[in-house]
Design an enzyme around this catalytic site. Structure first.
Site, PDB file in Angstrom:
ATOM      1  N   ASP A  94       0.797  -1.227   0.000  1.00 16.89           N
ATOM      2  CA  ASP A  94       0.000   0.000   0.000  1.00 16.89           C
ATOM      3  C   ASP A  94       0.832   1.280   0.000  1.00 16.89           C
ATOM      4  O   ASP A  94       0.623   2.187   0.811  1.00 16.89           O
ATOM      5  CB  ASP A  94      -0.955   0.011   1.210  1.00 16.89           C
ATOM      6  CG  ASP A  94      -2.015  -1.084   1.110  1.00 16.89           C
ATOM      7  OD1 ASP A  94      -1.811  -2.041   0.341  1.00 16.89           O
ATOM      8  OD2 ASP A  94      -3.052  -0.977   1.798  1.00 16.89           O
ATOM      9  N   HIS A 137       3.866   4.227   9.316  1.00 19.64           N
ATOM     10  CA  HIS A 137       3.890   2.821   8.889  1.00 19.64           C
ATOM     11  C   HIS A 137       5.284   2.382   8.421  1.00 19.64           C
ATOM     12  O   HIS A 137       5.529   1.192   8.198  1.00 19.64           O
ATOM     13  CB  HIS A 137       2.898   2.585   7.745  1.00 19.64           C
ATOM     14  CG  HIS A 137       1.482   2.867   8.125  1.00 19.64           C
ATOM     15  ND1 HIS A 137       0.860   2.222   9.182  1.00 19.64           N
ATOM     16  CD2 HIS A 137       0.554   3.729   7.618  1.00 19.64           C
ATOM     17  CE1 HIS A 137      -0.387   2.687   9.301  1.00 19.64           C
ATOM     18  NE2 HIS A 137      -0.589   3.603   8.367  1.00 19.64           N
ATOM     19  N   HIS A 176      -5.020   4.503  11.755  1.00 18.15           N
ATOM     20  CA  HIS A 176      -4.296   3.258  11.487  1.00 18.15           C
ATOM     21  C   HIS A 176      -3.265   3.013  12.584  1.00 18.15           C
ATOM     22  O   HIS A 176      -2.739   3.963  13.163  1.00 18.15           O
ATOM     23  CB  HIS A 176      -3.585   3.335  10.139  1.00 18.15           C
ATOM     24  CG  HIS A 176      -4.502   3.549   8.975  1.00 18.15           C
ATOM     25  ND1 HIS A 176      -4.779   4.814   8.479  1.00 18.15           N
ATOM     26  CD2 HIS A 176      -5.224   2.676   8.234  1.00 18.15           C
ATOM     27  CE1 HIS A 176      -5.624   4.702   7.463  1.00 18.15           C
ATOM     28  NE2 HIS A 176      -5.923   3.419   7.287  1.00 18.15           N
ATOM     29  N   TYR A 307      -8.023  11.877   4.966  1.00 19.75           N
ATOM     30  CA  TYR A 307      -8.285  11.776   3.526  1.00 19.75           C
ATOM     31  C   TYR A 307      -9.554  12.456   3.081  1.00 19.75           C
ATOM     32  O   TYR A 307      -9.849  12.499   1.891  1.00 19.75           O
ATOM     33  CB  TYR A 307      -8.232  10.293   3.106  1.00 19.75           C
ATOM     34  CG  TYR A 307      -6.921   9.703   3.547  1.00 19.75           C
ATOM     35  CD1 TYR A 307      -5.738  10.030   2.875  1.00 19.75           C
ATOM     36  CD2 TYR A 307      -6.811   8.917   4.704  1.00 19.75           C
ATOM     37  CE1 TYR A 307      -4.506   9.579   3.321  1.00 19.75           C
ATOM     38  CE2 TYR A 307      -5.589   8.462   5.158  1.00 19.75           C
ATOM     39  CZ  TYR A 307      -4.446   8.789   4.464  1.00 19.75           C
ATOM     40  OH  TYR A 307      -3.224   8.361   4.908  1.00 19.75           O
TER      41      TYR A 307
HETATM   42  N1  Q9C Z   1      -8.868   1.350   0.916  1.00 22.74           N
HETATM   43  C1  Q9C Z   1      -1.812   6.576   6.669  1.00 22.74           C
HETATM   44  O1  Q9C Z   1      -2.917   6.948   7.048  1.00 22.74           O
HETATM   45  N2  Q9C Z   1      -4.535   0.985   2.991  1.00 22.74           N
HETATM   46  N3  Q9C Z   1      -1.663   5.510   5.931  1.00 22.74           N
HETATM   47  C2  Q9C Z   1      -5.343   1.665   2.024  1.00 22.74           C
HETATM   48  C3  Q9C Z   1      -7.526   1.831   0.887  1.00 22.74           C
HETATM   49  C4  Q9C Z   1      -3.386   1.682   3.406  1.00 22.74           C
HETATM   50  C5  Q9C Z   1      -2.792   4.708   5.575  1.00 22.74           C
HETATM   51  C6  Q9C Z   1      -6.568   0.900   1.636  1.00 22.74           C
HETATM   52  C7  Q9C Z   1      -3.700   2.811   4.326  1.00 22.74           C
HETATM   53  C8  Q9C Z   1      -2.452   3.546   4.716  1.00 22.74           C
HETATM   54  C9  Q9C Z   1      -0.610   7.378   7.001  1.00 22.74           C
HETATM   55 ZN    ZN Z   2      -3.908   6.666   8.813  1.00 23.88          ZN
END
Ligand code: Q9C
Ligand code: ZN
Length: 657
Positions: A94, A137, A176, A307
């Site tokens: 990702d 992450h 997350h 987001y």
């Molecule tokens: N439906 C941070 O918020 N998975 N990272 C995305 C999309 C990864 C998030 C799936 C999410 C990463 C910094």
């Molecule tokens: Zn996040």
């Protein structure tokens, strides 16, 4: 006195984006930064902050956390075409790459370190870095979840190295799990890592067993890794605040950090497509405010996720305003956390019980299986995001009105001195507890208090302080003023630190919530709106007062949602100055900061300290004293008594069949 809020931003970090069709990464867009910065401009916040330039992080700094091989690999992305970038990205989870992402990742880390430098060298009090790519992450040799270098983890390592820090708190409120950050500090007791995250019993990304509450750290680091899993979506302000009151704040105060770093992701806020939670932007002002009394106010927020552009930009503005010391907005509808949240709180407290004094000797059992009857998903969210007009954010009022009689103290310019009528001070001072009936004196007292309260209610000032000859009489005067002259004030919280029996007959109509902390056990009636807390004086009970504040006073106060907060205490009572500063600061999260401090028999140093806290200056941590079992028990007893009426006091799932 250290002041100012740093804002670190550079448009260059908007200059990379996803170049191919890759739905899992499509939400991470440059507009996240540009729209947020515009909103800060619209609200007049950019010009109120201190702009600190970004810089590129050095290789040495990157290598504090990452391997040389990983760094070299990332460098090669500068010269790749789209097909090569796509292939390169496929070795990680990702995350996407772009020819300019390495440059931006160096700026994101450099910005973070500039912020740490500015705060640690006291050029500013606190600040925020608006950066892309995010960091939490990212791991030793792996990019992950939109993250290249782990900005916040490296910031902690950098602060340890450059400023010889021994205790750093990382609060990761992104939705997350910052598994990357967890891995760096799992066996390190000098970094307390706290993360809450959408988990859904491991069904949510990154789907790791080690994101659960049972991961508490290992070796010397046992107890210094705190995971709070959210097993349902739709969590609200009450759920977030409960975790702060019943887990994070008592732990953080016990840890006593020298620096607080926030992995500030706002995908935990309402409308976010990833988080699907319901906390409002205003909630983030409170989360920020509640952390600002730690580490003498040294606190750095670094952007992670978020987001929904509208929600994200408003959350950022709320965070910045809290940093600047603006009044924090009312939070409406604070109630019990939901069962799923309670279950997580209970489990986290159970696994951390052996590591933290504030949890010791409490009967906490593990709640192993999931509560399933609790439909969070369809819940509506209780406040919408307030849209701003350009005038949305006027400069806040002057902070503090001070009414003093005869004390020789220099007031800072930022105070508004109330020019008392020309009552000779002996006349006022002859007014003692025994002569409360003295009509003339009562009149003077009332007049003086009224003038301070008028200034508060007319928003000429945010808060105020008055030296009073008799506390109980002063409280009465405040209440009668509010009922007769200020009909917009329908709920008053009085926190009285003293051993006298409260004389006014308490009508339990909810207009007054009286919390009394005493060193004597008081007879008299307890009720929903009268909460006596007996804190024995043996030893030093400052830690007991703090404990009562987090476990009992603040939760009840947030749920009560007062229009005015009054604190009343006497200098003779021997209350510790530092604890008083903490009370004064933390209570300003309520009633939009409308706080009136009544002080009996004031000593100059007490007054000076209280005025500084009212003005929002950084305050010292409470270091002395130990938390005594007796204090824990006393607070616990009240918590048990009150938790049906004040649901936010709950820390366990209660089954009512
Ligand atoms: N439906 C941070 O918020 N998975 N990272 C995305 C999309 C990864 C998030 C799936 C999410 C990463 C910094
Ligand atoms: Zn996040």
């Amino acid at each position: 006195m250290v002041s100012g809020t740093a804002l670190i931003y550079d448009e260059e970090m908007t200059r990379y984006r996803l170049l191919w069709d890759y739905p899992v990464c499509s939400i991470e867009v440059p507009e996240r930064l540009s729209v947020s910065y515009s909103e800060l401009q619209i609200q007049g916040l950019v010009e109120r902050c201190i702009s600190v330039p970004v810089r590129e992080a050095t290789e040495e700094e990157i290598l504090l956390a990452h391997s040389q091989d990983f760094l070299e690999a990332i460098k090669t992305t500068q010269n790749m075409d789209v097909e090569q970038l796509k292939a390169f990205a496929s070795q990680f989870q990702d995350v996407y790459f772009h020819q300019n992402i390495y440059h931006c990742a160096k700026l994101a880390l450099g910005a973070t370190l500039q912020l740490v430098d500015a705060v640690m060298t006291k050029k500013v009090r606190n600040g925020i870095a608006l950066v892309r790519p995010p960091g939490h992450h990212s791991q030793h040799s792996a990019a992950n979840g939109f993250c290249i270098f782990n900005n916040v983890a490296i910031a902690a390592l950098y602060a340890k190295k450059m400023f010889d820090l021994k205790r750093i708190l990382i609060v990761d409120w992104d939705i997350h799990h910052g598994q990357g950050t967890q891995y760096f500090f799992e066996d390190d007791p000098s970094v307390l890592y706290f993360s809450w995250h959408r988990y859904e019993n491991q069904e949510f990304w990154p789907n790791l067993p080690e994101s659960d509450y049972s991961t508490v750290g290992k070796g010397k680091g046992a107890g210094f890794n705190v995971n709070v899993p959210w097993n349902k979506i739709g969590m609200q302000n009450s759920d977030y605040l409960s975790v702060f009151f019943h887990i994070l704040l008592p732990m953080a105060y016990e840890f006593n950090p020298e620096l607080v770093l926030i992995s500030a992701g706002f995908d935990s806020a309402i409308n976010d497509p990833e988080g699907k939670m319901c906390a409002t932007p205003a909630c983030f002002a409170h989360l920020t405010h509640l952390l600002m009394s730690l580490a003498e106010g040294k606190i750095c927020a670094v952007l992670e996720g978020g987001y929904d552009l509208h929600s994200l930009s408003h959350c950022i503005c709320h965070t910045v305003k809290a940093f600047l010391g603006d009044p924090v907005p009312h939070l409406l509808n604070i109630s019990s956390p939901c069962d799923s949240a309670l279950e997580s709180i209970q489990n986290v407290r159970a696994v951390h019980q052996q590591h933290w004094a504030f949890l010791r000797s409490l009967p906490i059992s593990m709640k192993h299986q999931n509560v399933n009857d609790d439909k969070k998903l369809e819940q509506f969210c209780n406040e919408e995001i307030h849209t701003s007009s350009p005038n949305y954010c006027p400069l806040p009022p002057k902070r503090t009105a001070v009414a003093l009689l005869g004390e020789k103290i220099e007031l800072p310019d930022r105070c508004l001195k109330i020019n008392l009528d020309s009552v000779p001070s002996d006349e006022i001072w002859s007014f003692k507890d025994s002569t409360v009936e003295g009509q003339k004196d009562s009149l003077h007292l009332q007049k003086n208090l009224c003038s301070v309260m008028m200034k508060i209610f007319q928003k000429e000032v945010q808060n105020g302080l008055a030296a009073v000859p008799c506390l109980l009489e002063a409280i009465k005067a405040v209440l009668s003023f509010c009922t007769t002259c200020a009909n917009s004030v329908s709920r008053i919280l009085v926190l009285y630190l003293g051993d006298k029996d409260y004389p006014v007959s308490l009508e339990d109509d909810g207009n007054l919530l009286l919390i009394q902390m005493s060193t004597k056990k008081l007879k008299g009636r307890e009720s929903k709106y009268h909460i006596p807390i007996f804190l024995p004086k043996e030893g030093n009970n400052v830690k007991g007062v703090l404990h009562a504040l987090f476990s009992l006073i603040l939760p009840v106060a947030y749920m009560y949602n007062p229009d005015l907060v009054v604190t009343a205490l006497s200098c003779q009572s021997g209350v510790d100055k530092k604890i008083l500063n903490q009370l004064t600061s933390l209570l300003q999260g309520l009633a939009e900061g409308q706080l009136l401090c009544l002080i009996h028999d004031p000593e100059v140093s007490f007054l000076e300290d209280t005025i500084c806290s009212l003005l929002g200056d950084p305050i010292l941590p409470v270091t002395d004293g130990v938390l005594q079992g007796e204090a824990i028990q006393e607070v616990e007893q009240q918590r048990q008594r009150l938790q049906e009426q004040w649901g936010i006091l709950k820390t366990q799932v209660t089954r009512t069949e």
